[in-house]
Write a protein that holds these residues in place. Sequence first.
Motif, PDB file in Angstrom:
ATOM      1  N   SER A 178       0.989  -1.253  -0.009  1.00 39.34           N
ATOM      2  CA  SER A 178      -0.019  -0.174  -0.101  1.00 39.34           C
ATOM      3  C   SER A 178       0.924   1.281   0.002  1.00 39.34           C
ATOM      4  N   VAL A 179       0.653   2.231  -0.861  1.00 39.42           N
ATOM      5  CA  VAL A 179       1.445   3.264  -1.013  1.00 39.42           C
ATOM      6  C   VAL A 179       1.154   4.068   0.185  1.00 39.42           C
ATOM      7  N   LYS A 180      -0.053   4.089   0.822  1.00 42.55           N
ATOM      8  CA  LYS A 180      -0.463   4.838   2.243  1.00 42.55           C
ATOM      9  C   LYS A 180       0.051   3.980   3.310  1.00 42.55           C
ATOM     10  N   GLY A 181       0.649   2.895   3.160  1.00 43.61           N
ATOM     11  CA  GLY A 181       1.137   2.111   4.196  1.00 43.61           C
ATOM     12  C   GLY A 181       0.215   1.376   4.936  1.00 43.61           C
ATOM     13  N   PRO A 182       0.238   1.095   6.346  1.00 48.82           N
ATOM     14  CA  PRO A 182      -0.840   0.340   6.922  1.00 48.82           C
ATOM     15  C   PRO A 182      -2.394   1.048   6.955  1.00 48.82           C
ATOM     16  N   ASP A 183      -2.338   2.392   7.015  1.00 48.36           N
ATOM     17  CA  ASP A 183      -3.259   3.384   6.988  1.00 48.36           C
ATOM     18  C   ASP A 183      -4.048   3.253   5.522  1.00 48.36           C
ATOM     19  N   GLY A 184      -3.674   2.695   4.668  1.00 45.00           N
ATOM     20  CA  GLY A 184      -4.446   2.570   3.305  1.00 45.00           C
ATOM     21  C   GLY A 184      -5.663   1.571   3.276  1.00 45.00           C
ATOM     22  N   PRO A 185      -6.775   2.251   2.936  1.00 47.87           N
ATOM     23  CA  PRO A 185      -8.039   1.618   2.990  1.00 47.87           C
ATOM     24  C   PRO A 185      -7.870   0.118   2.577  1.00 47.87           C
ATOM     25  N   VAL A 192       6.257   3.187  -3.463  1.00 48.86           N
ATOM     26  CA  VAL A 192       6.005   2.148  -2.805  1.00 48.86           C
ATOM     27  C   VAL A 192       7.584   1.407  -2.086  1.00 48.86           C
ATOM     28  N   LEU A 193       8.617   2.416  -2.146  1.00 47.86           N
ATOM     29  CA  LEU A 193       9.674   2.276  -1.314  1.00 47.86           C
ATOM     30  C   LEU A 193       9.952   2.886  -0.290  1.00 47.86           C
ATOM     31  N   THR A 194       9.019   3.363   0.235  1.00 50.82           N
ATOM     32  CA  THR A 194       9.177   4.073   1.611  1.00 50.82           C
ATOM     33  C   THR A 194       9.149   3.313   2.564  1.00 50.82           C
ATOM     34  N   GLU A 195       9.513   3.707   3.885  1.00 47.70           N
ATOM     35  CA  GLU A 195       9.402   2.863   5.159  1.00 47.70           C
ATOM     36  C   GLU A 195       7.846   2.386   5.497  1.00 47.70           C
ATOM     37  N   ARG A 196       7.009   3.481   5.178  1.00 46.61           N
ATOM     38  CA  ARG A 196       5.734   3.493   5.504  1.00 46.61           C
ATOM     39  C   ARG A 196       4.839   2.336   4.705  1.00 46.61           C
ATOM     40  N   ALA A 197       5.312   2.357   3.262  1.00 50.60           N
ATOM     41  CA  ALA A 197       4.951   1.336   2.256  1.00 50.60           C
ATOM     42  C   ALA A 197       5.431  -0.023   2.791  1.00 50.60           C
ATOM     43  N   ARG A 198       6.662   0.069   3.005  1.00 44.04           N
ATOM     44  CA  ARG A 198       7.167  -1.286   3.202  1.00 44.04           C
ATOM     45  C   ARG A 198       6.463  -2.021   4.483  1.00 44.04           C
ATOM     46  N   ALA A 199       6.203  -1.319   5.455  1.00 50.30           N
ATOM     47  CA  ALA A 199       5.395  -1.737   6.479  1.00 50.30           C
ATOM     48  C   ALA A 199       4.141  -2.474   6.234  1.00 50.30           C
TER      49      ALA A 199
END
Length: 127
Positions: free
Chosen positions: A48-55, A108-115
């Motif tokens: 998720s590009v928005k990380g764990p907060d992605g809907p 999609v390579l940010t820490e947020r997305a990785r999580a």
Amino acid sequence: MTDWNGPDLEKIAAAEELELASERSDGTLRDPVTMWVVRSGDQLYVRSVKGPDGPWYRGTKSRHRGRIEAGGVRQDVTFHPAEPGEYLGVDAAYREKYGHCTSIVEHVLTERARASTLRVEVHERPG
């Protein structure tokens, strides 16, 4: 869990995009979401590009199951959080497959997305 068969794995991995519908707590499927999919080794991954907060990512948390469609393959699946040791291979797969989209792939390579990295595995439904 059942391993991907070779042809399905190849078709899904080669597809530019994947349709993912997660399963609600009552067993029905949510509306599908279009996203990128990559292969690392013999596994498929989504983020998720928005990380764990992605809907859509939050939607996978109710039952960890759903259905994907890509490359002419439709498959019931389970979603498993990837281990941090898998992230580098997944990062490399995103860069290789989607590197031509340089302004987008970095998201999609940010820490947020990785999580939010999920390993997508075959799920055989009973019956």
